[in-house]
Design a protein around this motif. Sequence first.
Motif, PDB file in Angstrom:
ATOM      1  N   PRO A 152     -25.050 -26.096  17.568  1.00  0.00           N
ATOM      2  CA  PRO A 152     -25.602 -27.407  17.940  1.00  0.00           C
ATOM      3  C   PRO A 152     -27.105 -27.341  18.204  1.00  0.00           C
ATOM      4  N   ILE A 153     -27.780 -28.444  17.942  1.00  0.00           N
ATOM      5  CA  ILE A 153     -29.216 -28.568  18.164  1.00  0.00           C
ATOM      6  C   ILE A 153     -29.452 -29.040  19.596  1.00  0.00           C
ATOM      7  N   SER A 154     -30.111 -28.223  20.383  1.00  0.00           N
ATOM      8  CA  SER A 154     -30.415 -28.629  21.749  1.00  0.00           C
ATOM      9  C   SER A 154     -31.636 -29.540  21.757  1.00  0.00           C
ATOM     10  N   CYS A 155     -31.483 -30.684  22.395  1.00  0.00           N
ATOM     11  CA  CYS A 155     -32.583 -31.646  22.495  1.00  0.00           C
ATOM     12  C   CYS A 155     -33.248 -31.597  23.863  1.00  0.00           C
ATOM     13  N   GLY A 156     -32.823 -30.662  24.716  1.00  0.00           N
ATOM     14  CA  GLY A 156     -33.443 -30.543  26.020  1.00  0.00           C
ATOM     15  C   GLY A 156     -32.967 -31.610  26.985  1.00  0.00           C
ATOM     16  N   ASP A 157     -33.762 -31.911  27.965  1.00  0.00           N
ATOM     17  CA  ASP A 157     -33.414 -32.886  29.000  1.00  0.00           C
ATOM     18  C   ASP A 157     -33.597 -34.296  28.452  1.00  0.00           C
ATOM     19  N   LEU A 158     -32.479 -34.966  28.181  1.00  0.00           N
ATOM     20  CA  LEU A 158     -32.541 -36.327  27.641  1.00  0.00           C
ATOM     21  C   LEU A 158     -32.535 -37.394  28.726  1.00  0.00           C
ATOM     22  N   GLY A 159     -32.386 -36.970  29.977  1.00  0.00           N
ATOM     23  CA  GLY A 159     -32.157 -37.930  31.045  1.00  0.00           C
ATOM     24  C   GLY A 159     -33.166 -39.057  31.136  1.00  0.00           C
ATOM     25  N   GLY A 160     -34.460 -38.734  31.224  1.00  0.00           N
ATOM     26  CA  GLY A 160     -35.465 -39.771  31.405  1.00  0.00           C
ATOM     27  C   GLY A 160     -35.522 -40.742  30.254  1.00  0.00           C
ATOM     28  N   ALA A 161     -35.502 -40.239  29.021  1.00  0.00           N
ATOM     29  CA  ALA A 161     -35.571 -41.124  27.855  1.00  0.00           C
ATOM     30  C   ALA A 161     -34.321 -41.978  27.732  1.00  0.00           C
ATOM     31  N   LEU A 162     -33.146 -41.396  27.993  1.00  0.00           N
ATOM     32  CA  LEU A 162     -31.919 -42.188  27.904  1.00  0.00           C
ATOM     33  C   LEU A 162     -31.855 -43.238  29.006  1.00  0.00           C
ATOM     34  N   GLU A 163     -32.349 -42.909  30.184  1.00  0.00           N
ATOM     35  CA  GLU A 163     -32.441 -43.921  31.235  1.00  0.00           C
ATOM     36  C   GLU A 163     -33.328 -45.076  30.785  1.00  0.00           C
ATOM     37  N   GLU A 164     -34.440 -44.733  30.127  1.00  0.00           N
ATOM     38  CA  GLU A 164     -35.355 -45.778  29.653  1.00  0.00           C
ATOM     39  C   GLU A 164     -34.673 -46.649  28.589  1.00  0.00           C
ATOM     40  N   LEU A 165     -33.879 -46.030  27.722  1.00  0.00           N
ATOM     41  CA  LEU A 165     -33.160 -46.794  26.700  1.00  0.00           C
ATOM     42  C   LEU A 165     -32.098 -47.687  27.328  1.00  0.00           C
ATOM     43  N   ARG A 166     -31.408 -47.182  28.352  1.00  0.00           N
ATOM     44  CA  ARG A 166     -30.425 -48.017  29.040  1.00  0.00           C
ATOM     45  C   ARG A 166     -31.124 -49.168  29.763  1.00  0.00           C
ATOM     46  N   LEU A 167     -32.321 -48.915  30.302  1.00  0.00           N
ATOM     47  CA  LEU A 167     -33.101 -49.997  30.904  1.00  0.00           C
ATOM     48  C   LEU A 167     -33.452 -51.036  29.851  1.00  0.00           C
ATOM     49  N   ALA A 168     -33.830 -50.582  28.660  1.00  0.00           N
ATOM     50  CA  ALA A 168     -34.127 -51.518  27.575  1.00  0.00           C
ATOM     51  C   ALA A 168     -32.908 -52.380  27.271  1.00  0.00           C
ATOM     52  N   GLU A 169     -31.737 -51.772  27.222  1.00  0.00           N
ATOM     53  CA  GLU A 169     -30.518 -52.537  26.955  1.00  0.00           C
ATOM     54  C   GLU A 169     -30.230 -53.530  28.076  1.00  0.00           C
ATOM     55  N   ALA A 170     -30.414 -53.095  29.323  1.00  0.00           N
ATOM     56  CA  ALA A 170     -30.172 -53.999  30.449  1.00  0.00           C
ATOM     57  C   ALA A 170     -31.122 -55.189  30.412  1.00  0.00           C
ATOM     58  N   ARG A 171     -32.401 -54.925  30.164  1.00  0.00           N
ATOM     59  CA  ARG A 171     -33.368 -56.023  30.097  1.00  0.00           C
ATOM     60  C   ARG A 171     -33.061 -56.971  28.936  1.00  0.00           C
ATOM     61  N   ALA A 172     -32.662 -56.407  27.803  1.00  0.00           N
ATOM     62  CA  ALA A 172     -32.361 -57.241  26.640  1.00  0.00           C
ATOM     63  C   ALA A 172     -31.148 -58.124  26.914  1.00  0.00           C
ATOM     64  N   HIS A 173     -30.098 -57.547  27.467  1.00  0.00           N
ATOM     65  CA  HIS A 173     -28.908 -58.349  27.782  1.00  0.00           C
ATOM     66  C   HIS A 173     -29.251 -59.448  28.784  1.00  0.00           C
ATOM     67  N   THR A 174     -30.082 -59.123  29.773  1.00  0.00           N
ATOM     68  CA  THR A 174     -30.482 -60.135  30.752  1.00  0.00           C
ATOM     69  C   THR A 174     -31.237 -61.269  30.078  1.00  0.00           C
ATOM     70  N   ALA A 175     -32.196 -60.920  29.216  1.00  0.00           N
ATOM     71  CA  ALA A 175     -32.978 -61.943  28.518  1.00  0.00           C
ATOM     72  C   ALA A 175     -32.109 -62.802  27.608  1.00  0.00           C
ATOM     73  N   MET A 176     -31.016 -62.233  27.102  1.00  0.00           N
ATOM     74  CA  MET A 176     -30.118 -62.954  26.202  1.00  0.00           C
ATOM     75  C   MET A 176     -29.023 -63.706  26.951  1.00  0.00           C
ATOM     76  N   GLY A 177     -29.060 -63.660  28.300  1.00  0.00           N
ATOM     77  CA  GLY A 177     -28.074 -64.388  29.097  1.00  0.00           C
ATOM     78  C   GLY A 177     -26.784 -63.632  29.318  1.00  0.00           C
ATOM     79  N   ARG A 178     -26.719 -62.374  28.910  1.00  0.00           N
ATOM     80  CA  ARG A 178     -25.512 -61.560  29.077  1.00  0.00           C
ATOM     81  C   ARG A 178     -25.663 -60.746  30.375  1.00  0.00           C
ATOM     82  N   VAL A 179     -25.683 -61.483  31.471  1.00  0.00           N
ATOM     83  CA  VAL A 179     -26.026 -60.886  32.753  1.00  0.00           C
ATOM     84  C   VAL A 179     -24.953 -59.910  33.229  1.00  0.00           C
ATOM     85  N   ALA A 180     -23.692 -60.199  32.953  1.00  0.00           N
ATOM     86  CA  ALA A 180     -22.624 -59.298  33.395  1.00  0.00           C
ATOM     87  C   ALA A 180     -22.733 -57.937  32.721  1.00  0.00           C
ATOM     88  N   VAL A 181     -23.113 -57.907  31.457  1.00  0.00           N
ATOM     89  CA  VAL A 181     -23.292 -56.633  30.762  1.00  0.00           C
ATOM     90  C   VAL A 181     -24.484 -55.888  31.357  1.00  0.00           C
TER      91      VAL A 181
END
Length: 596
Positions: A319-348
């Motif tokens: 397997p290819i080790s990508c190192g510590d993905l935590g910070g970047a994946l947190e940022e991507l999950r934040l992007a998803e949360a903000r997008a769902h909020t902007a789209m009115g999908r507040v529960a998601v």
Amino acid sequence: MRSRVLAPSLALSLPLLVASCHGCDRDKPYVPYTIDPIASAPPGASSAPPASAAAGSAAPPTGSARAAGVTAPPGATTWELAGLSLAAPPGRVFVAGVQFDAPSPQALVFAADGASTAGELLLYRASGAAPTVLGKLPAWVPGGAGCQHQVQLTRVGRATGFIELVALCKAGEPKRPHRWAAAVSVGERAGVGFELSSAEIPDGARLSIEPDASDRDGDGADDLTVTLALEGMPLPLAPGGGARASVPLKLLGRDGGWAREPAEPATSLAASARWLAAQAAKRDKAEDSLASATRLRVLASMVCAEGGAPIVTHGDGTPISCGDLGGALEELRLAEARAHTAMGRVAVAASIAEHLKAARPKSKRAVEAYAALDAAAPVKRAKARPLRASPVTSEVALPLTFDAAGKLLVLTDAGVVRVDPATLDETPAADVAAWNPRAELAGAQRLEGGADPCKTERLRAHIRGEANALRELLLPRLGGSAPLCPSSTAARATLLERDADGATLLLFGEAARVPADGERIEPADWPRAAASPGTARSPDGQWTAIGLGDRALLRGAPRWETWRPQPFFTLNACVAANDAKAVACTLDKGAVLLTP
């Protein structure tokens, strides 16, 4: 020598593949090697490759660092290439080749046995001379009867070639890694210096490989970038819009071979994730940002060892080790949360915020996700008062409901108890029939919540059947990010509606419908009709309450609200009264009533 592989960073583009195989497992539209320009690349993303490498472009002039390879005549054992007269080794036929011009003409070719079972990368430096074997087709590549190999050989640098081989096999052949890609040096240290293998890509998605061996640091040696890019999404996940996700593997040319760039992929991945998180907060960018962030998470799971089940690995299967993905994946999950909020999908969005908080309670991204949530669902302080009546244990269905007059009804072991929200006086409700605290389906089946969304690639609902057997139904929605998962995540599912035809539930913010036979699950509209006891909705069906630990999220027509209990209680499942005049929630033990 095993290549030193660089873990992925990030851009937003590129494709490739090979010709089609009629009569094989699937007649996919494989096309010749192509390079597309990057669309809407974020800061820190890799730049677009040279236009001279684009499909259909004219062959580059002699001496150019990049050049498309050529296909050998069928069955050829002799060949004129790079001004050299080539003769294939015994038992081999030429398949593809590419020429190199400096310091003298050379030909890099792939020759095979004609039965798709063996092959070699050969370097010819003089007419009539025996070739140097630089590498062999790995034994793990499927071949023989029922399989066809498609090969693309390209010059990607001054002294670097690149081969990609795809094995297309008929149905029934073993499912093994079927794609081999390798960078080959033809310089002083000629040989294969970098390899990748890939299992079959899921339907609906297209994984592209784009190599480049430009001298990035100006030391005269070829450096290597191999970009993996994902278009579409694995079925049944919707393809969505947004840009393609990509991860470049970067290595620097050194005296001992290619060596990993230590700053990558962290720098590029973090920059691109931040860019997506910023874009997602804009209402007109939310949908595309959501698709891009989600696609990038899928690509990371395909490529990175830390993603859980990668299908792209080193050439030897490591397997290819990508190192510590935590910070970047947190940022991507934040992007998803903000997008769902902007789209009115507040529960998601709320479900994602919970995920971030559970993974790392003091995470800055969790705080930012909750801030976006609070802006969409303004916070109210609610007076919290515990009940004396103890509700029965329930699964998905709630043991609490309100009547049309605003009184709270509690299902207890002794029957239904009526509670006055103003005084908390409790009296037996002999006029109210006890309701089923389980979300039952046909054939002794019942809904039992959902699988941990961090530990599975898609959201899943659990159904308990006869003999206590457990089944899972997969919703076409992506779950969480495995590297962000805490030790456990509550399998939260809330009943929204039930009738003779089945049940509608809220599964980690997503409304989904399960028919009475329990055979499938599919996305559903949020119900609006009058609600029956056991659901999270008000009697008139206009308000829904969702327990989120330290808060209750209320969905009404047309607004959202957040209720924070004072004093603090950890809220589980909740139900709303008509006009949101009160909310009742179960606790780990007992129940609590919230009023404005």
